[in-house]
Write an enzyme that holds these catalytic residues in place. Structure first.
Site, PDB file in Angstrom:
ATOM      1  CD  GLU A 268      -2.844  -1.244   2.382  1.00 38.60           C
ATOM      2  OE1 GLU A 268      -2.854  -0.273   3.185  1.00 38.60           O
ATOM      3  OE2 GLU A 268      -3.545  -2.257   2.529  1.00 38.60           O
ATOM      4  N   PRO A 269       0.341   2.399  -0.404  1.00 39.99           N
ATOM      5  CG  PRO A 269      -0.931   3.978  -1.575  1.00 39.99           C
ATOM      6  CD  PRO A 269      -1.033   2.631  -0.916  1.00 39.99           C
ATOM      7  CD  GLU A 397       8.854 -18.968   3.630  1.00 42.72           C
ATOM      8  OE1 GLU A 397       8.806 -20.136   3.190  1.00 42.72           O
ATOM      9  OE2 GLU A 397       8.765 -18.682   4.830  1.00 42.72           O
ATOM     10  CD  GLU A 519       8.561 -10.895  -5.611  1.00 39.24           C
ATOM     11  OE1 GLU A 519       8.052 -11.308  -4.556  1.00 39.24           O
ATOM     12  OE2 GLU A 519       7.958 -10.870  -6.688  1.00 39.24           O
ATOM     13  CD  GLU A 523      17.873  -0.787   1.815  1.00 42.66           C
ATOM     14  OE1 GLU A 523      18.777  -0.259   1.134  1.00 42.66           O
ATOM     15  OE2 GLU A 523      16.814  -1.221   1.318  1.00 42.66           O
TER      16      GLU A 523
END
Length: 536
Positions: A268-269, A397, A519, A523
């Site tokens: 979402e934004p 995953e 995906e 970080e």
């Protein structure tokens, strides 16, 4: 260190037992340093505040696992040994640079890696690396999987590559014939059980075939080939993990056949990797649910006729991820860069977000306004309420190891075009392929690509046995970041022409940049998944 070889001797004999022993000892030392760093961070109790430390530990451990994998690859022959040692040398250099400035935080002495210095100097010598410039290494695949690779590379070369540049330059939709061709090859059914029309038999080869197909398609185009498999695979695995029998019968055969094209609407934004805070709501009413809110970065949402939407069914903010449920939202398939549909008193509309690269599938922002979703589209039915977070993670995953494979494909193509250009381009009277700096660039690229490929295969095999989720995240973290360096160096070899859009390498460069973002942003992946698991 006894029986040390000269740099000249090493260039000729990379598979010497002396060098192999030194490499194994160096990797063991480095892994010990990383283990100490993890233990020190864990004991400090302040790791949550020291994000840079956790991030560097996560990347170091990812590279360390790959270096350990490289030792096995080195046993296959001279070329493979050279590539493995080049990778290990680069890993040691990177780790030493980190330790030099943060040894105290890692709980080690600044000279802890000194015992590896002689080995690292030998395998990072220009002559040693340069000898690998045009030797990409052999395949380790058995004949049946080698046939899979050959089939998909041929399709990529003949059906995807001719369209790739035009799609990218004009920001076009993927041609229908590419999607149909991928469907005919069985790509969409690779993760779907045979009982539901797919080809998955529950064997290790299922995972391997998916990784191989993804890599080979990505050599032709990341946006128009390499990502086609991922979205249907994510939705299919969510349905397999928690769907009702009726839902499996309804959607899985259609996905496997390529009749149902899929997109994933999770981000979402205001919430990317912080999935537990998502706000798009699903409110129950007679016969279904009304969706309201905005999703973003929904790749392929225009052409897709099924959206996997993660929405909040429990409005209590304390519910966090336990208040999320997963829906399949049916929609018409749309061409172009925008769509709008109205039905049952609700509206669903979307617009494609202009991007630097990764074009063809288009990434959309989607708005739901009282959009009605039938009750039977809640994955898992009543038992699926509150399980959406867990169900979508089953697919993500696998998406990570596929993304690592996509990165390998992009890097492979970058190396190929750079090597070809280096042979053809004459500067100061000689092909630039003859110059030491060019050879070192190409040799380092070849080593990174081959070790990344082998590690991706290794992780795919682990995942087939129900393990490997941490390693999949580590593969994505390292390989996707490496793809930026490899494509950058490939562009640099092209000189000024690398910056010209008429050359393929410019597309590879901008495509590679997205790999560390989607995906699971690098970080967040390192801090919240890899680092958290290592420090647990």
């Amino acid at each position: 260190m006894t029986d040390a070889l000269t740099h000249t001797e090493l260039a000729a004999d990379p598979s010497s037992t002396t060098l192999a022993a030194q490499g194994a000892a160096a990797v063991e030392t480095a892994l010990g340093v990383i283990a100490t760093g993890i233990a020190t961070a864990k004991a400090s109790g302040t790791a949550d505040q020291d994000q840079q430390l956790v991030y560097s530990l996560a990347h170091a451990r990812s590279a360390g696992d790959m270096a350990e994998s490289a030792l096995a690859y080195a046993k296959l022959g001279d070329v493979e040994a050279r590539l493995a040692h080049i990778f290990i040398g680069r890993f040691l250099n990177d780790l030493a640079a980190t330790i030099w400035t943060r040894s105290h935080d890692w709980g080690v002495a600044p000279d802890v890696l000194d015992a590896t210095r002689e080995y690292a100097a030998m395998v990072t010598a220009p002559a040693f690396i340069g000898a690998a410039a045009f030797t990409p290494g052999s395949s380790t695949l058995p004949d049946d999987l080698e046939m899979v690779a050959t089939t998909f590379r041929q399709f990529a070369d003949e059906q995807v590559a001719p369209h790739a540049e035009h799609i990218h330059r004009q920001d076009l939709d993927i041609p229908v014939e590419i999607i149909q061709g991928v469907a005919e090859l069985g790509c969409f059914g690779l993760s779907i059980p045979e009982a539901y029309g797919g080809s998955a038999s529950g064997s290790e080869d299922d995972y391997m075939a998916m990784v191989i197909a993804t890599e080979e398609l990505s050599t032709a185009s990341l946006g128009a080939g390499g990502s086609l498999i991922t979205r249907p695979e994510i939705l299919a695995r969510a349905i397999e993990a928690g769907g009702t029998d009726e839902q499996k019968q309804r959607w899985l055969p259609s996905i496997a056949a390529g009749d149902t094209l899929c997109a994933v609407a999770v981000t979402e934004p205001d919430f990317g990797s912080d999935v537990a805070s998502l706000k798009v709501s699903a409110t129950a009413e007679e016969g279904g649910w009304r969706l309201n809110g905005v999703k973003t970065w929904c790749t392929f949402a225009g052409r897709a006729n099924a959206l996997m939407v993660l929405a909040r069914t429990n409005p209590d903010p304390d519910a966090r991820h336990r208040g999320l449920s997963l829906f399949v939202v049916d929609k018409p398939s749309d061409d172009g860069h925008a769509f709008k549909h109205e039905a049952d008193g609700g509206t669903l509309e979307g617009r494609a977000i202009p991007t630097l690269g990764y074009r063809g599938m288009h990434s959309y922002e989607i708005s739901f306004t009282d959009w009605l979703v039938p009750a039977e589209n809640l994955i898992g039915g009543d038992e699926g309420l509150g399980r959406g977070f867990y169900l979508q993670m089953a697919g993500f995953e696998n998406g990570r190891i596929q993304t690592a494979a996509r990165a390998v494909g992009v890097m492979q193509r970058a190396w190929e075009v750079a090597a070809e250009y280096a042979r053809e381009r004459v500067v100061f009277g000689s092909p630039i392929a003859d110059y030491e700096m060019t050879q070192v660039k190409l040799g380092t690229m070849a080593a990174i690509i081959q070790v990344a490929r082998q590690y991706t295969y290794e992780v795919a095999r682990r995942m087939a046995s129900g393990d490997g989720s941490l390693e999949a995240a580590m593969a994505k973290a390292y390989v996707c970041k490496a793809a930026e360096w490899v494509t950058r160096e490939a562009m640099q070899i092209h000189g000024g022409m690398g910056y010209a859009e008429e050359y393929e390498v410019s597309r590879l460069f901008v495509d590679a940049r997205v790999l560390s973002i989607f995906e699971g942003a690098d970080e967040t992946l390192c801090l919240k998944l890899i680092g958290k698991r290592l420090l647990a």
